[in-house]
Write a protein that holds these residues in place. Structure first.
Motif, PDB file in Angstrom:
ATOM      1  N   ARG A  34       0.835  -1.209   0.000  1.00 49.97           N
ATOM      2  CA  ARG A  34       0.000   0.000   0.000  1.00 49.97           C
ATOM      3  C   ARG A  34       0.868   1.257   0.000  1.00 49.97           C
ATOM      4  O   ARG A  34       0.574   2.229  -0.695  1.00 49.97           O
ATOM      5  CB  ARG A  34      -0.925   0.008   1.207  1.00 49.97           C
ATOM      6  N   THR A  35       1.928   1.243   0.785  1.00 47.85           N
ATOM      7  CA  THR A  35       2.825   2.394   0.856  1.00 47.85           C
ATOM      8  C   THR A  35       3.495   2.635  -0.487  1.00 47.85           C
ATOM      9  O   THR A  35       3.578   3.779  -0.958  1.00 47.85           O
ATOM     10  CB  THR A  35       3.882   2.179   1.960  1.00 47.85           C
ATOM     11  N   GLU A  68     -10.381   6.979  -4.109  1.00 49.06           N
ATOM     12  CA  GLU A  68      -9.569   5.772  -4.011  1.00 49.06           C
ATOM     13  C   GLU A  68      -8.144   6.101  -3.563  1.00 49.06           C
ATOM     14  O   GLU A  68      -7.562   5.399  -2.742  1.00 49.06           O
ATOM     15  CB  GLU A  68      -9.539   5.029  -5.356  1.00 49.06           C
ATOM     16  N   LYS A  69      -7.588   7.179  -4.103  1.00 42.12           N
ATOM     17  CA  LYS A  69      -6.235   7.580  -3.716  1.00 42.12           C
ATOM     18  C   LYS A  69      -6.199   7.961  -2.237  1.00 42.12           C
ATOM     19  O   LYS A  69      -5.279   7.591  -1.518  1.00 42.12           O
ATOM     20  CB  LYS A  69      -5.766   8.750  -4.584  1.00 42.12           C
ATOM     21  N   VAL A  70      -7.212   8.673  -1.781  1.00 41.61           N
ATOM     22  CA  VAL A  70      -7.265   9.085  -0.379  1.00 41.61           C
ATOM     23  C   VAL A  70      -7.378   7.860   0.525  1.00 41.61           C
ATOM     24  O   VAL A  70      -6.682   7.765   1.548  1.00 41.61           O
ATOM     25  CB  VAL A  70      -8.432  10.070  -0.136  1.00 41.61           C
ATOM     26  N   ARG A  71      -8.221   6.896   0.145  1.00 39.11           N
ATOM     27  CA  ARG A  71      -8.344   5.656   0.938  1.00 39.11           C
ATOM     28  C   ARG A  71      -6.996   4.952   1.038  1.00 39.11           C
ATOM     29  O   ARG A  71      -6.603   4.474   2.104  1.00 39.11           O
ATOM     30  CB  ARG A  71      -9.366   4.714   0.308  1.00 39.11           C
ATOM     31  N   LEU A  72      -6.301   4.882  -0.082  1.00 36.84           N
ATOM     32  CA  LEU A  72      -4.991   4.227  -0.126  1.00 36.84           C
ATOM     33  C   LEU A  72      -3.989   4.949   0.779  1.00 36.84           C
ATOM     34  O   LEU A  72      -3.238   4.306   1.523  1.00 36.84           O
ATOM     35  CB  LEU A  72      -4.485   4.177  -1.564  1.00 36.84           C
ATOM     36  N   ALA A  81      -2.091   3.417   3.985  1.00 38.39           N
ATOM     37  CA  ALA A  81      -0.631   3.431   4.050  1.00 38.39           C
ATOM     38  C   ALA A  81      -0.131   4.214   5.271  1.00 38.39           C
ATOM     39  O   ALA A  81       1.064   4.232   5.550  1.00 38.39           O
ATOM     40  CB  ALA A  81      -0.054   4.026   2.775  1.00 38.39           C
ATOM     41  N   GLY A  82      -1.050   4.871   5.978  1.00 37.74           N
ATOM     42  CA  GLY A  82      -0.662   5.619   7.171  1.00 37.74           C
ATOM     43  C   GLY A  82      -0.091   6.993   6.885  1.00 37.74           C
ATOM     44  O   GLY A  82       0.525   7.607   7.747  1.00 37.74           O
ATOM     45  N   ILE A 110     -10.987  10.545   7.243  1.00 34.59           N
ATOM     46  CA  ILE A 110      -9.876  11.499   7.145  1.00 34.59           C
ATOM     47  C   ILE A 110      -9.834  12.363   8.401  1.00 34.59           C
ATOM     48  O   ILE A 110      -8.767  12.577   8.989  1.00 34.59           O
ATOM     49  CB  ILE A 110     -10.004  12.397   5.893  1.00 34.59           C
ATOM     50  N   VAL A 111     -10.993  12.852   8.842  1.00 37.75           N
ATOM     51  CA  VAL A 111     -11.057  13.677  10.050  1.00 37.75           C
ATOM     52  C   VAL A 111     -10.513  12.899  11.239  1.00 37.75           C
ATOM     53  O   VAL A 111      -9.687  13.408  12.006  1.00 37.75           O
ATOM     54  CB  VAL A 111     -12.502  14.160  10.324  1.00 37.75           C
TER      55      VAL A 111
END
Length: 194
Positions: A11-12, A26-30, A34-35, A67-68
């Motif tokens: 993921r990272t 999708e990018k934000v979820r990833l 990935a932390g 995200i919050v």
């Protein structure tokens, strides 16, 4: 446990490979998986600004909530970014369900961060909630506060939103002529935006 480590590394690496890709859910979820909270915050804001313009899906609200949560743990990002994120989350929750209390709580949290350019946005969303609840006087008061805040922190985008919300409110009150005037003011502000 080794599988989890490999999955996290993958993921990272994938998040790093997508560095220049446009901001998407999708990018934000990833990035969250990935932390990478800092990038998730900045990409999340970029994605959410487009995602909350029209009808908002429950999935968008859920992602903004993630995200919050992720960003509040480490206080990732600047005060301004956190205020932007909270205002966008409040807007999304309000648009998805005007009776969802998370929207109001997020708007209040954004307001507490006291970022001038965010305060007008908070008042516009507050006006939308009041309008949806049939509270015309409170909606008008919120729009007046939004206009006052825009005097100290001008924003053509927010000027458009204030005029649009005013038009919706006037239509709900049966004032067609006033609504038309507000729609025209929104259109004029939109022209100034470009």
């Amino acid at each position: 446990e080794l599988r989890d480590s490999k999955r996290r590394i993958l993921r990272t690496e994938l998040a790093a490979a997508l560095h220049d890709a446009p901001a998407t859910a999708e990018k934000v979820r990833l990035l969250l998986e990935a932390g990478d909270e800092q990038r998730a915050l900045s990409e999340g804001i970029a994605w959410a600004e487009g995602a909350v313009r029209g009808d908002v899906s429950p999935g968008s609200v859920a992602l903004l909530s993630r995200i919050v949560s992720a960003c509040s743990k480490d206080a990732a990002g600047s005060r301004m970014q956190r205020a932007q994120l909270l205002a966008l989350y409040g807007r999304a929750a309000t648009r998805a369900d005007v009776f969802d209390p998370r929207g109001m709580r997020a708007l209040e949290a954004a307001e507490e961060l006291d970022e001038p350019s965010i305060l007008a946005s908070v008042e516009i969303e507050r006006a939308a909630r009041h309008r949806a609840h049939g509270e015309a006087r409170e909606a008008n008061a919120s729009l007046l506060r939004a206009r006052q805040r825009l005097r100290s922190a001008p924003s053509p985008v927010l000027e458009v939103r204030v005029n649009e919300e005013q038009a919706w409110l006037l239509e709900a009150q049966g004032d067609s002529l006033g609504a038309i005037s507000s729609w025209r003011a929104a259109e004029k502000a939109s022209d100034n935006e470009q």
